[in-house]
Design a protein around this motif. Structure first.
Motif, PDB file in Angstrom:
ATOM      1  N   VAL A 292       0.972  -1.262   0.242  1.00  0.00           N
ATOM      2  CA  VAL A 292       0.053   0.171  -0.088  1.00  0.00           C
ATOM      3  C   VAL A 292       0.925   1.302   0.016  1.00  0.00           C
ATOM      4  N   LYS A 293       0.299   2.214  -0.158  1.00  0.00           N
ATOM      5  CA  LYS A 293       0.796   3.684  -0.273  1.00  0.00           C
ATOM      6  C   LYS A 293       0.136   4.767   0.732  1.00  0.00           C
ATOM      7  N   PHE A 294       0.879   5.751   0.940  1.00  0.00           N
ATOM      8  CA  PHE A 294       0.389   6.696   1.732  1.00  0.00           C
ATOM      9  C   PHE A 294      -0.311   6.506   3.013  1.00  0.00           C
ATOM     10  N   PRO A 295       0.164   5.735   3.732  1.00  0.00           N
ATOM     11  CA  PRO A 295      -0.608   5.270   5.176  1.00  0.00           C
ATOM     12  C   PRO A 295      -0.611   6.652   6.063  1.00  0.00           C
ATOM     13  N   PHE A 296      -2.118   6.465   6.612  1.00  0.00           N
ATOM     14  CA  PHE A 296      -2.564   7.424   7.486  1.00  0.00           C
ATOM     15  C   PHE A 296      -3.029   6.701   8.686  1.00  0.00           C
ATOM     16  N   VAL A 297      -2.297   6.777  10.129  1.00  0.00           N
ATOM     17  CA  VAL A 297      -3.334   6.197  11.113  1.00  0.00           C
ATOM     18  C   VAL A 297      -3.381   7.327  12.270  1.00  0.00           C
ATOM     19  N   VAL A 298      -4.499   7.263  13.126  1.00  0.00           N
ATOM     20  CA  VAL A 298      -4.644   7.874  13.992  1.00  0.00           C
ATOM     21  C   VAL A 298      -5.495   7.157  15.104  1.00  0.00           C
ATOM     22  N   LEU A 299      -5.214   7.538  16.222  1.00  0.00           N
ATOM     23  CA  LEU A 299      -5.758   6.964  17.599  1.00  0.00           C
ATOM     24  C   LEU A 299      -6.732   7.817  18.212  1.00  0.00           C
ATOM     25  N   HIS A 300      -7.891   7.463  18.471  1.00  0.00           N
ATOM     26  CA  HIS A 300      -8.596   8.388  19.495  1.00  0.00           C
ATOM     27  C   HIS A 300      -9.228   7.625  20.682  1.00  0.00           C
ATOM     28  N   ASP A 301      -9.396   8.292  21.738  1.00  0.00           N
ATOM     29  CA  ASP A 301     -10.238   7.586  22.675  1.00  0.00           C
ATOM     30  C   ASP A 301     -11.474   7.959  22.582  1.00  0.00           C
ATOM     31  N   THR A 302     -12.331   7.424  23.653  1.00  0.00           N
ATOM     32  CA  THR A 302     -13.889   7.370  23.457  1.00  0.00           C
ATOM     33  C   THR A 302     -14.256   8.725  23.507  1.00  0.00           C
ATOM     34  N   ALA A 303     -13.967   9.647  24.050  1.00  0.00           N
ATOM     35  CA  ALA A 303     -14.140  10.999  23.837  1.00  0.00           C
ATOM     36  C   ALA A 303     -13.907  11.678  22.623  1.00  0.00           C
ATOM     37  N   GLY A 304     -13.024  11.003  21.681  1.00  0.00           N
ATOM     38  CA  GLY A 304     -12.820  11.495  20.295  1.00  0.00           C
ATOM     39  C   GLY A 304     -11.598  12.369  20.422  1.00  0.00           C
ATOM     40  N   LYS A 305     -10.961  12.317  21.639  1.00  0.00           N
ATOM     41  CA  LYS A 305      -9.639  13.081  21.774  1.00  0.00           C
ATOM     42  C   LYS A 305      -8.589  12.436  20.893  1.00  0.00           C
TER      43      LYS A 305
ATOM     44  N   ALA B 263      -1.202  10.940  20.655  1.00  0.00           N
ATOM     45  CA  ALA B 263      -0.275  11.109  19.451  1.00  0.00           C
ATOM     46  C   ALA B 263       0.567   9.749  19.288  1.00  0.00           C
ATOM     47  N   LEU B 264       0.845   9.706  18.083  1.00  0.00           N
ATOM     48  CA  LEU B 264       1.408   8.500  17.379  1.00  0.00           C
ATOM     49  C   LEU B 264       2.697   8.955  16.730  1.00  0.00           C
TER      50      LEU B 264
ATOM     51  N   ALA C  54       3.146   2.016  13.540  1.00  0.00           N
ATOM     52  CA  ALA C  54       3.187   3.443  13.876  1.00  0.00           C
ATOM     53  C   ALA C  54       3.648   3.188  15.436  1.00  0.00           C
ATOM     54  N   GLU C  55       4.331   3.907  15.994  1.00  0.00           N
ATOM     55  CA  GLU C  55       4.916   3.716  17.487  1.00  0.00           C
ATOM     56  C   GLU C  55       3.958   4.548  18.275  1.00  0.00           C
ATOM     57  N   VAL C  56       3.651   4.129  19.328  1.00  0.00           N
ATOM     58  CA  VAL C  56       2.737   4.815  20.412  1.00  0.00           C
ATOM     59  C   VAL C  56       3.963   5.182  21.597  1.00  0.00           C
TER      60      VAL C  56
ATOM     61  N   PRO D  30       2.541   5.761  27.502  1.00  0.00           N
ATOM     62  CA  PRO D  30       1.367   4.548  27.884  1.00  0.00           C
ATOM     63  C   PRO D  30       0.199   5.277  27.841  1.00  0.00           C
ATOM     64  N   LEU D  31      -0.712   4.266  27.225  1.00  0.00           N
ATOM     65  CA  LEU D  31      -2.249   4.678  27.120  1.00  0.00           C
ATOM     66  C   LEU D  31      -2.771   4.538  28.578  1.00  0.00           C
ATOM     67  N   ALA D  32      -3.485   5.400  28.908  1.00  0.00           N
ATOM     68  CA  ALA D  32      -4.371   5.289  30.146  1.00  0.00           C
ATOM     69  C   ALA D  32      -5.418   4.218  29.907  1.00  0.00           C
ATOM     70  N   PRO D  33      -5.934   3.648  30.941  1.00  0.00           N
ATOM     71  CA  PRO D  33      -6.918   2.457  30.838  1.00  0.00           C
ATOM     72  C   PRO D  33      -8.349   3.232  29.956  1.00  0.00           C
ATOM     73  N   GLY D  34      -8.984   2.430  29.472  1.00  0.00           N
ATOM     74  CA  GLY D  34     -10.029   2.853  28.478  1.00  0.00           C
ATOM     75  C   GLY D  34     -10.346   2.379  26.978  1.00  0.00           C
ATOM     76  N   ALA D  35     -11.164   2.695  26.617  1.00  0.00           N
ATOM     77  CA  ALA D  35     -11.507   2.390  25.261  1.00  0.00           C
ATOM     78  C   ALA D  35     -10.897   3.312  24.146  1.00  0.00           C
ATOM     79  N   TYR D  36     -10.403   2.667  23.105  1.00  0.00           N
ATOM     80  CA  TYR D  36      -9.797   3.469  21.729  1.00  0.00           C
ATOM     81  C   TYR D  36     -10.259   2.831  20.538  1.00  0.00           C
ATOM     82  N   VAL D  37      -9.785   3.827  19.757  1.00  0.00           N
ATOM     83  CA  VAL D  37     -10.169   3.280  18.328  1.00  0.00           C
ATOM     84  C   VAL D  37      -9.074   3.922  17.353  1.00  0.00           C
ATOM     85  N   ILE D  38      -8.754   2.837  16.607  1.00  0.00           N
ATOM     86  CA  ILE D  38      -7.563   3.325  15.618  1.00  0.00           C
ATOM     87  C   ILE D  38      -8.291   3.394  14.261  1.00  0.00           C
ATOM     88  N   ALA D  39      -8.230   4.555  13.719  1.00  0.00           N
ATOM     89  CA  ALA D  39      -8.522   4.947  12.210  1.00  0.00           C
ATOM     90  C   ALA D  39      -7.594   4.998  11.227  1.00  0.00           C
TER      91      ALA D  39
END
Length: 194
Positions: free
Chosen positions: A60-73, A76-77, A89-91, A94-103
């Motif tokens: 693939v080309k031109f990768p774009f990866v974003v990480l959001h928490d449940t509040a939509g915030k 940083a990656l 993509a490096e994190v 450390p992530l706080a406990p909770g739910a996240y979504v990788i877009a």
């Protein structure tokens, strides 16, 4: 089909060929690439996350990866690194406990963009702070699916809409041709010849 006039046979054969072409799904050579594997996996529960890895069915080309928490915030990656079909993509923190979504969004090897979302959660012993300042139970956050992730699941692969549209057009055209040729009576053709 010998009883049909030649132009009608040709039309019927063309319509049948188009219908067969549209009935069978596209071969993998014509399909977009797909996400084969991700780390974290969809709906995974982790204790920590140091790197996001996405592996596709082809380069693939031109990768774009974003990480959001449940509040939509946005969290940083590091810059996504590309190695053929693998995007990482490096994190950095450390992530706080909770739910996240990788877009994610990449350009497929056939030149078309593809995208998706991967929900996951980070386990922890203490409740995660909510955007309003109070404490929220981590299990509650992890149990709430992302609305966008639900939409991505709803768009499950199947028969593409253009195939159904093409079949509908063929049915309409075929019906029109049959009705038009069915109205011609053999005695009219002889009357016109006189």
């Amino acid at each position: 089909m010998r009883f049909l006039p030649r132009h009608l046979r040709t039309t019927a054969l063309a319509a049948l060929s188009c219908a067969l072409f549209l009935t069978f799904p596209a071969s993998p050579a014509f399909a977009h690439d797909a996400l084969k594997r991700s780390s974290p996996a969809k709906n995974a529960e982790l204790s920590s996350l140091k790197e996001v890895e996405l592996e596709y069915s082809a380069g693939v080309k031109f990768p774009f990866v974003v990480l959001h928490d449940t509040a939509g915030k946005e969290v940083a990656l590091g810059k996504p690194e590309l190695d053929g079909p693998l995007v990482a993509a490096e994190v950095p923190q450390p992530l706080a406990p909770g739910a996240y979504v990788i877009a994610w969004r990449v350009v497929s090897s056939d030149g078309h963009p593809i995208e998706g979302e991967i929900p996951f959660s980070v386990k922890g012993s203490s409740p995660a702070p909510s955007p309003t300042g109070g404490a929220v139970d981590v299990a509650t956050l992890a149990a709430e699916p992302s609305a966008a992730a639900g939409e991505a699941q709803a768009a499950a692969p199947g028969v593409p809409a253009w195939i159904w549209g093409g079949l509908a057009v063929l049915v309409v055209v075929g019906a029109f041709v049959l009705l038009r040729t069915g109205r011609r009576r053999p005695d009219r053709g002889e009357a016109d010849a006189d």
